[in-house]
Structure formats: structure tokens, C-alpha cells
Write an enzyme that holds these catalytic residues in place. Structure first.
Site, PDB file in Angstrom:
ATOM      1  N   SER A 146       0.876  -1.151  -0.169  1.00 10.48           N
ATOM      2  CA  SER A 146      -0.056   0.046  -0.079  1.00 10.48           C
ATOM      3  C   SER A 146       0.794   1.328   0.251  1.00 10.48           C
ATOM      4  O   SER A 146       1.954   1.341   0.663  1.00 10.48           O
ATOM      5  CB  SER A 146      -0.852   0.020   1.354  1.00 10.48           C
ATOM      6  OG  SER A 146      -1.451   1.155   1.311  1.00 10.48           O
ATOM      7  N   TYR A 159      -1.962  -0.726  10.210  1.00 13.10           N
ATOM      8  CA  TYR A 159      -2.052  -1.023   8.723  1.00 13.10           C
ATOM      9  C   TYR A 159      -0.662  -0.357   8.119  1.00 13.10           C
ATOM     10  O   TYR A 159      -0.216  -0.933   7.495  1.00 13.10           O
ATOM     11  CB  TYR A 159      -3.261   0.019   8.379  1.00 13.10           C
ATOM     12  CG  TYR A 159      -3.491  -0.336   6.986  1.00 13.10           C
ATOM     13  CD1 TYR A 159      -4.296  -1.867   6.490  1.00 13.10           C
ATOM     14  CD2 TYR A 159      -3.182   0.324   6.022  1.00 13.10           C
ATOM     15  CE1 TYR A 159      -4.267  -1.981   5.214  1.00 13.10           C
ATOM     16  CE2 TYR A 159      -3.366  -0.022   4.746  1.00 13.10           C
ATOM     17  CZ  TYR A 159      -3.915  -1.298   4.071  1.00 13.10           C
ATOM     18  OH  TYR A 159      -3.822  -1.539   2.785  1.00 13.10           O
TER      19      TYR A 159
END
Length: 260
Positions: A146, A159
Site C-alpha cells: 500500500s 495498517y
């Protein structure tokens, strides 16, 4: 290239029942691959199979929590029994909700769970898929990272940490698996709209504002197909000189300076 290279080749996509994973499953199936979807969500997995079957695409679903080593071992055993070989492993499974609230209120159980799925999971899958990957002529592992590995919004600790770790794990695996001939790369997606790629109970129609689109130099938000096309290339022998790399696919969002 894709319609000949992937024909009858076994491709395992974790987290393949929804979102980017489902987009990749569809694209690899279109390219002729024998696609295995692994996902913790059984309802989503069954719906994914039905969705692709309506498009005359055949995929297999196997339920698996990638954070649990025994489940990963069982997954790879089933893949081996069906195909005897694995040509590509796409580590896409992850807990995608990045926001957890202020640091002083962080539940460490949440932190541990995110890292278990997003970081431990890809490592376990690579570990137990290796014997099957070694049977392929040009095996590849692709990790879906990501852009949050490189930039953050407030209160996204688990995350961001998991995706940053996955970036490092990518080059660690790449240099460690050279003798096994396994190439390892990553894709770092930016804003990818997955509303139409969720299971039926969670689907929604996207409504992006002019400002949303203008954050991206290409003038739009991304879609799963954007990631799937790049994944197809990176897992093919056309990318045979590429390993240990991370490809950012975000419509240019992370290189655009934004002043408020």
C-alpha cells in the site's frame, strides 16, 4: 502474451474473494490460469466463484485464515493435491481498515491481529508455498502492499506498520529465494475503488467528487483492473529481470504536492 503464458498455470490469490483480490482473480482467469482463491470469508468466496462462473471463468475457492500456520499448511496441501505445482503466489489478504483511533486508546490486540494477517500471513504463505513454487519453471511471488507504507494519515498505526513491513519482507524474500529461482515483487496501490467488487451485502456505488479525482494527476480514482494488469505482468516471464521491487500504482497521487 497473457493468453498463452498463463494457460493452465496454477495461481493462488489470498484475499481473492473481494476487492483488488477479486479483480486479480478475474484477470488471471481471463488469461487462462487455474486460479485458486483463498479467503477467510466463506460467503464472499462462494459468491466470487459464482460471479466469475457467470463470466464463463472457472476458479476454485478454499477457506483459509492466512495468519494461522496450520490453515496455511492445509491450503498448500490442497493446492498441491490439485495442481502439483504453483506458478504464482499473490499475497493480497489483509485487514484493510486503516483507522484505529488515537495512540493512547490503541488496543494492542487490534495491532497484533492486523500484523498477523497483513505481515505474518504473507510470510507463512511464502514459506509453505515454496515447495510448490520450486516445481515451476519461472515462479513468482507478488505482495500487495500500500502507499500507506510510505505516507500516513493520523491514527493508522497497525495498517501502516504492516504494509511497511511487507515492503521490507518483499526484498528480504527476493534476495533469500534466489537459489530457488523465485522472483518476489510488490505492488503498492493507492486509492482503489472496490465498491462494485465486494460481496453482495457490502456492495455500493462509488460517488467520487471532483476534488477526489483531481487529487490524482491521471484525473480519476483507481479500479481493481489497474492493479490486476500490473500483477499479470509482474508474475509473467516478461518480468523475468525484475525482483525485489515495489511498483506504486496510485494515479500519481503520492507525487503530487497538495497545499491547503
Amino acid at each position: 502474451m497473457t493468453h498463452t503464458y498463463f494457460k493452465n498455470k496454477a495461481v493462488l490469490i489470498t484475499g481473492g474473494a473481494q476487492g483488488i483480490g477479486l479483480g486479480m482473480a478475474q484477470r488471471f482467469a481471463e488469461a487462462g490460469a487455474n486460479v485458486i482463491i483463498a479467503d477467510q470469508d466463506k460467503e464472499a468466496g462462494e459468491q466470487a466463484v459464482q460471479r466469475l462462473e457467470r463470466q464463463k471463468l472457472e476458479v476454485t475457492f478454499i477457506a483459509c485464515d492466512v495468519s494461522q500456520e496450520q490453515e496455511v499448511k492445509a491450503l498448500m496441501q490442497q493446492v498441491g493435491e490439485r495442481h502439483q505445482v504453483l506458478h504464482a503466489l499473490l499475497n493480497n489478504a489483509g485487514i484493510a481498515d486503516p483507522f484505529v483511533g488515537p495512540l493512547q486508546e490503541l488496543d494492542m490486540a487490534v495491532f497484533d491481529r492486523v500484523l498477523a494477517v497483513n505481515l505474518r500471513g504473507p510470510l507463512l504463505c511464502a514459506k509453505h508455498a515454496l515447495p510448490l513454487l520450486q516445481q515451476a519453471e519461472h515462479p513468482a511471488i507478488l505482495n500487495i502492499s500500500s502507499t500507506r507504507a510510505f505516507m500516513s494519515e493520523p491514527n493508522t498505526f497497525p495498517y501502516s506498520a504492516s504494509k511497511g513491513g511487507l515492503e521490507a519482507l518483499t526484498h528480504a524474500l527476493a534476495v533469500s529465494l534466489t537459489q530457488e529461482r523465485v522472483r518476489v515483487n510488490a505492488i503498492a496501490p493507492g486509492w482503489i475503488e472496490t465498491g462494485e467488487w465486494q460481496k453482495e451485502s457490502e456492495q455500493y456505488q462509488p460517488n467520487h467528487s471532483k476534488e477526489d479525482k483531481e487529487q490524482h494527476p491521471v484525473g480519476r480514482v483507481g479500479v481493481p483492473q489497474d492493479i490486476a494488469e500490473a500483477a499479470l505482468f509482474l508474475c509473467s516471464d516478461k518480468a523475468g529481470f525484475i525482483t525485489g521491487q515495489s511498483l506504486t500504482i496510485d494515479g500519481g497521487m503520492t507525487v503530487k504536492m497538495i497545499y491547503k
